[in-house]
Design an enzyme around this catalytic site. Sequence first.
Site, PDB file in Angstrom:
ATOM      1  N   ARG A   1      31.012 -23.596   6.633  1.00 44.67           N
ATOM      2  CA  ARG A   1      30.647 -24.282   5.396  1.00 44.67           C
ATOM      3  C   ARG A   1      29.342 -25.036   5.612  1.00 44.67           C
ATOM      4  O   ARG A   1      29.168 -25.712   6.634  1.00 44.67           O
ATOM      5  CB  ARG A   1      31.747 -25.281   4.981  1.00 44.67           C
ATOM      6  CG  ARG A   1      32.941 -24.637   4.294  1.00 44.67           C
ATOM      7  CD  ARG A   1      32.569 -24.047   2.936  1.00 44.67           C
ATOM      8  NE  ARG A   1      33.688 -23.423   2.270  1.00 44.67           N
ATOM      9  CZ  ARG A   1      34.053 -22.141   2.401  1.00 44.67           C
ATOM     10  NH1 ARG A   1      33.373 -21.335   3.196  1.00 44.67           N
ATOM     11  NH2 ARG A   1      35.079 -21.653   1.731  1.00 44.67           N
TER      12      ARG A   1
ATOM     13  N   GLU B   1      24.348 -24.713  -1.338  1.00 45.44           N
ATOM     14  CA  GLU B   1      24.180 -23.322  -1.770  1.00 45.44           C
ATOM     15  C   GLU B   1      24.579 -23.142  -3.228  1.00 45.44           C
ATOM     16  O   GLU B   1      25.459 -23.841  -3.707  1.00 45.44           O
ATOM     17  CB  GLU B   1      24.988 -22.382  -0.849  1.00 45.44           C
ATOM     18  CG  GLU B   1      26.488 -22.569  -0.900  1.00 45.44           C
ATOM     19  CD  GLU B   1      27.185 -21.652   0.107  1.00 45.44           C
ATOM     20  OE1 GLU B   1      26.906 -21.748   1.322  1.00 45.44           O
ATOM     21  OE2 GLU B   1      28.031 -20.851  -0.346  1.00 45.44           O
TER      22      GLU B   1
ATOM     23  N   ILE C   1      39.586 -17.780  13.179  1.00 41.16           N
ATOM     24  CA  ILE C   1      38.239 -17.205  13.254  1.00 41.16           C
ATOM     25  C   ILE C   1      37.579 -17.579  14.587  1.00 41.16           C
ATOM     26  O   ILE C   1      36.972 -16.730  15.248  1.00 41.16           O
ATOM     27  CB  ILE C   1      37.384 -17.640  12.041  1.00 41.16           C
ATOM     28  CG1 ILE C   1      38.015 -17.084  10.745  1.00 41.16           C
ATOM     29  CG2 ILE C   1      35.944 -17.160  12.175  1.00 41.16           C
ATOM     30  CD1 ILE C   1      37.373 -17.564   9.458  1.00 41.16           C
TER      31      ILE C   1
ATOM     32  N   HIS D   1      25.916 -16.231   2.290  1.00 42.28           N
ATOM     33  CA  HIS D   1      27.378 -16.440   2.347  1.00 42.28           C
ATOM     34  C   HIS D   1      28.131 -15.100   2.240  1.00 42.28           C
ATOM     35  O   HIS D   1      28.836 -14.856   1.258  1.00 42.28           O
ATOM     36  CB  HIS D   1      27.826 -17.406   1.235  1.00 42.28           C
ATOM     37  CG  HIS D   1      29.203 -17.984   1.472  1.00 42.28           C
ATOM     38  ND1 HIS D   1      29.585 -19.225   1.049  1.00 42.28           N
ATOM     39  CD2 HIS D   1      30.293 -17.477   2.083  1.00 42.28           C
ATOM     40  CE1 HIS D   1      30.841 -19.458   1.379  1.00 42.28           C
ATOM     41  NE2 HIS D   1      31.299 -18.393   2.018  1.00 42.28           N
TER      42      HIS D   1
HETATM   43  C1  8YV Z   1      34.923 -16.233   0.728  1.00 44.58           C
HETATM   44  C2  8YV Z   1      34.926 -18.027   2.505  1.00 44.58           C
HETATM   45  O1  8YV Z   1      34.123 -15.182   0.368  1.00 44.58           O
HETATM   46  O2  8YV Z   1      37.236 -17.549   2.457  1.00 44.58           O
HETATM   47  C3  8YV Z   1      36.357 -18.381   2.589  1.00 44.58           C
HETATM   48  O3  8YV Z   1      36.639 -19.576   2.826  1.00 44.58           O
HETATM   49  O4  8YV Z   1      34.103 -18.778   2.843  1.00 44.58           O
HETATM   50  C4  8YV Z   1      34.393 -16.743   2.018  1.00 44.58           C
HETATM   51  O5  8YV Z   1      34.470 -15.823   3.047  1.00 44.58           O
HETATM   52  C5  8YV Z   1      34.928 -17.244  -0.369  1.00 44.58           C
HETATM   53  O6  8YV Z   1      35.523 -18.423  -0.020  1.00 44.58           O
HETATM   54  C6  8YV Z   1      35.637 -16.710  -1.561  1.00 44.58           C
HETATM   55  O7  8YV Z   1      36.092 -17.727  -2.408  1.00 44.58           O
END
Ligand code: 8YV
Length: 333
Positions: free
Chosen positions: A249, A278, A167, A296
Amino acid sequence: MPGRFQKLDHKPRVIVTRRLPQPVETRMAELFDVTLNLDDHPMTREELAAAMGEAEVLAPTVTDQIDAALIEGAGPQLKLIANFGVGVDHIDLAAARARGIAVTNTPGVLTDDTADMVMTLILAVARRVFTGERMVRAGEWQGWSPTGMLGHRITGKRLGIVGMGRIGQAVAARARAFGMSVHYHNRHRLPKAIEGPLEATWWPTLEAMLARVDIVSLNCPETQETHHIINDQRLRQMQRHAYLINVARGPLVDEEALVAALERRGIAGAGLDVFEHEPAIHPRLLELPNVVLLPHMGSATFEARQEMGEKVITNIRVFADGHRPPDQVLEDY
Ligand code: 8YV
């Protein structure tokens, strides 16, 4: 390890903790002995414990806290936790390893959408997009003015990326297209083949980078090492005109310290898609004009959520076939 994964002679018993996209649920019902969560309520701890006493495969999401006590209390039939999502900070990996439970995630398929959300937040904060939008909706706009609604140009600014994985690199590529210079802090320097096209500068220490960049984007996983990686001391190292963006996070940031930094104008603003507790939001964050707050939603596209589901299915199928699932998280498992 040879022999670690055993072929099942029956459809795996799978429990999914939240509603997934319809095509994913339909395919799961064809392939597995599956229990779906049709009303999509976040499972209670008791419900999770019951599911882990029955399922061979649990398919949880970020809203399920799968801690050591739950894993230790799981039935012997539980062999795989196939997470819907990349981050696995809500799963106690050491406890899973100790119990011989494999853990998989869904990398790659949400990279671009999450990186897009970083750019959205950078632009939204720097260009005051939501302040303008709220003004128009409130009927408060008096018309164009040469000095109205001024924000800051992002072209030419320095972006500091904390965590240069998939990312982080996708954010860097987008930032280059917007004419920003890319700086990054990562445990390891990236190979020249990756650094080169991004013209990215590696900073071995986070403190030094924080003091030099105009925008900080958090793109690392949450681990013991990265918990509160942005704390009071590090917020004080950032420049007064700098923005903090977090789509990774919430607990990467000491939210109390962030609120204090924003209130004293120690930094200029923040774009947050995730929060320390959250879905609860720090009440003083809600009062601040210089923040953009999102629920989120970094990976919230139809495409990503379907592909995440397909990855969960692939991991379960390969596992049930007696092979190492492709997105196995525990490297030494
Ligand atoms: C998800 C995310 O929607 O993939 C991840 O780690 O933070 C999010 O984009 C979420 O975790 C789904 O469980």
